[in-house]
Design an enzyme around this catalytic site. Structure first.
Site, short mmCIF file in Angstrom:
data_model
loop_
_atom_site.label_atom_id
_atom_site.label_comp_id
_atom_site.label_asym_id
_atom_site.label_seq_id
_atom_site.Cartn_x
_atom_site.Cartn_y
_atom_site.Cartn_z
N LYS A 89 0.87 -1.36 -0.14
CA LYS A 89 -0.11 -0.16 0.04
C LYS A 89 0.93 1.14 0.04
O LYS A 89 2.12 1.03 0.34
CB LYS A 89 -0.87 -0.10 1.24
CG LYS A 89 -1.93 0.68 1.31
CD LYS A 89 -3.13 -0.10 0.67
CE LYS A 89 -4.54 0.86 0.53
NZ LYS A 89 -5.86 0.06 0.16
N GLY A 189 -24.99 2.92 3.87
CA GLY A 189 -24.06 3.63 2.83
C GLY A 189 -24.33 3.07 1.47
O GLY A 189 -24.07 1.83 1.24
N GLY A 191 -23.35 4.30 -1.56
CA GLY A 191 -22.35 4.77 -2.36
C GLY A 191 -22.20 3.85 -3.81
O GLY A 191 -23.19 3.02 -4.01
N ASN A 192 -21.07 3.96 -4.19
CA ASN A 192 -20.74 3.10 -5.28
C ASN A 192 -20.92 1.59 -5.05
O ASN A 192 -21.61 0.96 -5.86
CB ASN A 192 -19.01 3.35 -5.79
CG ASN A 192 -19.01 4.52 -6.11
OD1 ASN A 192 -19.83 5.38 -6.82
ND2 ASN A 192 -17.73 5.36 -5.77
N VAL A 193 -20.52 1.07 -4.03
CA VAL A 193 -20.93 -0.35 -3.94
C VAL A 193 -22.18 -0.64 -3.39
O VAL A 193 -22.88 -1.48 -3.69
CB VAL A 193 -19.63 -0.89 -3.03
CG1 VAL A 193 -19.87 -2.24 -2.67
CG2 VAL A 193 -18.23 -0.66 -3.43
N TYR A 195 -24.91 1.04 -3.64
CA TYR A 195 -26.07 0.83 -4.46
C TYR A 195 -26.03 -0.38 -5.40
O TYR A 195 -27.13 -1.05 -5.60
CB TYR A 195 -25.87 1.96 -5.17
CG TYR A 195 -26.95 2.27 -6.64
CD1 TYR A 195 -28.23 2.82 -6.17
CD2 TYR A 195 -26.73 1.72 -7.72
CE1 TYR A 195 -28.90 2.98 -7.28
CE2 TYR A 195 -27.77 1.85 -8.91
CZ TYR A 195 -28.83 2.38 -8.42
OH TYR A 195 -29.97 2.53 -9.30
P1 NAD Z 1 -18.64 5.63 -1.42
O1 NAD Z 1 -17.80 6.81 -0.91
O2 NAD Z 1 -18.87 5.64 -2.99
O3 NAD Z 1 -19.81 5.35 -0.63
C1 NAD Z 1 -19.76 5.41 0.71
C2 NAD Z 1 -21.36 5.78 1.13
O4 NAD Z 1 -21.20 5.84 2.31
C3 NAD Z 1 -21.62 7.34 0.96
O5 NAD Z 1 -22.73 7.40 -0.22
C4 NAD Z 1 -21.60 8.10 1.89
O6 NAD Z 1 -22.75 9.06 2.05
C5 NAD Z 1 -22.15 6.89 2.95
N1 NAD Z 1 -21.68 7.26 4.32
C6 NAD Z 1 -20.69 7.74 5.09
N2 NAD Z 1 -21.15 7.74 6.28
C7 NAD Z 1 -22.11 7.14 6.52
C8 NAD Z 1 -22.81 6.95 7.74
N3 NAD Z 1 -22.30 7.13 9.04
N4 NAD Z 1 -24.09 6.29 7.54
C9 NAD Z 1 -24.60 5.97 6.35
N5 NAD Z 1 -24.03 6.49 5.24
C10 NAD Z 1 -22.64 6.82 5.38
O7 NAD Z 1 -17.55 4.36 -1.25
P2 NAD Z 1 -17.58 3.00 -1.78
O8 NAD Z 1 -16.76 2.84 -2.94
O9 NAD Z 1 -19.16 2.65 -2.20
O10 NAD Z 1 -16.97 2.13 -0.81
C11 NAD Z 1 -17.64 1.68 0.37
C12 NAD Z 1 -16.98 1.03 1.36
O11 NAD Z 1 -16.45 -0.22 0.96
C13 NAD Z 1 -15.87 1.48 1.78
O12 NAD Z 1 -15.49 1.51 3.14
C14 NAD Z 1 -14.56 1.14 0.98
O13 NAD Z 1 -13.35 1.40 1.65
C15 NAD Z 1 -14.99 -0.26 0.78
N6 NAD Z 1 -14.52 -0.98 -0.29
C16 NAD Z 1 -14.82 -0.23 -1.62
C17 NAD Z 1 -14.31 -1.06 -2.68
C18 NAD Z 1 -14.55 -0.45 -3.99
O14 NAD Z 1 -14.28 -1.13 -5.18
N7 NAD Z 1 -15.28 0.73 -4.28
C19 NAD Z 1 -13.52 -2.01 -2.80
C20 NAD Z 1 -13.29 -2.72 -1.29
C21 NAD Z 1 -13.79 -2.03 -0.23
#
Ligand code: NAD
Length: 357
Positions: A89, A189, A191-193, A195
């Protein structure tokens, strides 16, 4: 010497986070202002693959601890995902909103290049596809640059698919059912994942309760998946079978575990357990925990299918589906050995890294 003095003296080799790292590289470039750390935890299974985080760390020790912990977690994640990559990392100390420049990412790219492939960089919190494009102008050891240039693009849909496979395994194991129709799932949450996970669950007939600090994210889930909103901070208290943390880390802790009505915790967020003991507390309450880094590995699996011959999404999805079987193996071994699933996942990863498996 007091404990505080010792912590300040032992910032790297003797810090608890060092945990058998192979190499830690401190990178500075006066012209661009770059200050970065690259950590390579374990390269036994292949070159270290892990994202580059850009964050305004309060002090250098905070950055060192973060990069060491994240790097070790990548070794475990990559090993259990059956990838031929090790764990590493990097962190750039700075505010992603104000401190980015072309020169900064070029300088960082030159440091990655100097490692001659021992470390492969990708996106993480605070860095974007555009930043990876900048790094790529200096080194070939980068993944997750823009899809137009032949990379795998946004990993979130594949991450969500892996989480869905792991969640299904937990439902089969804990509830003895393979169909998800009518299953109640609380997703924190959207967000990207989150949803994309809701999409898979909705298509499988599950009933969704959602929460997000962004109202438009919840409105979208209501409109697209007939999801219900959890009021305020009550997502942990919902009467559901599964709680899926997909926001930030440390949501499973001493305060929230007693509130959970769910029999399963399975979500995408990294570092869901605030303390390692929280895994045992979940098990003591009869809640089956699908370890975060096992079921959210779809993103890194996806990256690993960026090859010189091109990217193959179908192969990446087939590999990601194996998360189901890995999770099943962890659940049954945890039951056999009467240990928390989080401990079993760590033990299995360590067996792979030491060659014991
Ligand atoms: P993202 O930022 O797109 O989505 C996160 C969502 O969580 C946002 O909509 C945000 O408003 C919401 N949020 C934040 N605090 C909150 C709370 N207290 N209560 C409710 N909602 C809250 O991030 P992502 O890419 O969807 O990733 C989500 C999680 O998965 C993260 O922890 C990330 O490290 C992990 N992750 C993501 C990936 C990936 O491919 N994107 C891969 C492995 C792990």
């Amino acid at each position: 010497m007091t404990n505080l003095e010792k912590t300040e003296c032992d910032a790297v080799f003797n810090s608890p986070a060092y945990n058998q790292h192979e190499q830690v590289i401190f990178c500075a470039d006066a012209e661009s202002g770059l200050r970065a750390i690259i950590a390579i935890h374990n390269s036994r299974l292949g070159p270290a693959l892990g994202g580059c985080r850009m964050w305004p760390y309060k002090c250098e020790n905070e950055a060192i601890t973060d990069v060491l912990r994240l790097s070790r977690a990548m070794s475990y994640k990559n090993a259990l995902a059956q990838l031929s990559t090790g764990g590493g990392k990097s962190v750039i100390i700075g505010d992603p909103k104000s401190d980015k420049s072309e020169a900064l990412f070029h300088a960082f790219g030159r440091f990655v290049e100097s490692l001659a492939g021992r470390y492969i960089v990708a996106e993480d919190v605070g860095t974007t596809v555009e930043d990876m494009n900048q790094i790529r102008s200096q080194t070939a050891h980068v993944m997750g640059f823009s899809a137009q240039q032949g990379s795998s693009g946004d990993p979130s849909p594949v991450t969500a698919y892996g989480v869905f496979c792991g969640l299904k395994a937990a439902v089969e194991y804990r509830l003895g059912r393979s169909e998800l129709a009518g299953l109640r799932v609380a997703v924190q949450g959207i967000g990207n994942v989150g949803y994309q996970l809701c999409k898979y669950l909705h298509e499988a007939g599950a009933k969704l309760i959602v929460s997000d600090i962004q109202l438009d994210a919840m409105a979208r889930a209501e409109a697209d998946f007939a999801a219900e909103r959890a009021p305020g901070t009550e997502i942990h208290d919902q009467d559901v079978e599964v709680f899926a943390p997909c926001a930030l880390g440390a949501e499973i802790n001493r305060r929230t575990i007693p509130r959970l009505k769910a029999q399963i915790v399975a979500g995408a967020a990294n570092n869901q357990l605030e303390r390692p003991e929280d895994g045992a507390d979940l098990a003591a309450r009869g809640i089956l925990y699908a370890p975060d880094y096992v079921i959210n590995a779809g993103g890194v699996i996806n990256l690993s299918y960026e090859r010189e011959s091109g990217y193959d999404r179908a192969e990446a999805m087939t590999h990601t589906a194996r998360i189901h079987d890995i999770a099943m193996e962890i659940f049954s071994r945890a039951e056999r050995e009467s240990r928390p699933t989080s401990d079993i996942a760590d033990a299995m990863a360590e067996e792979l890294l030491t060659g014991a498996r």
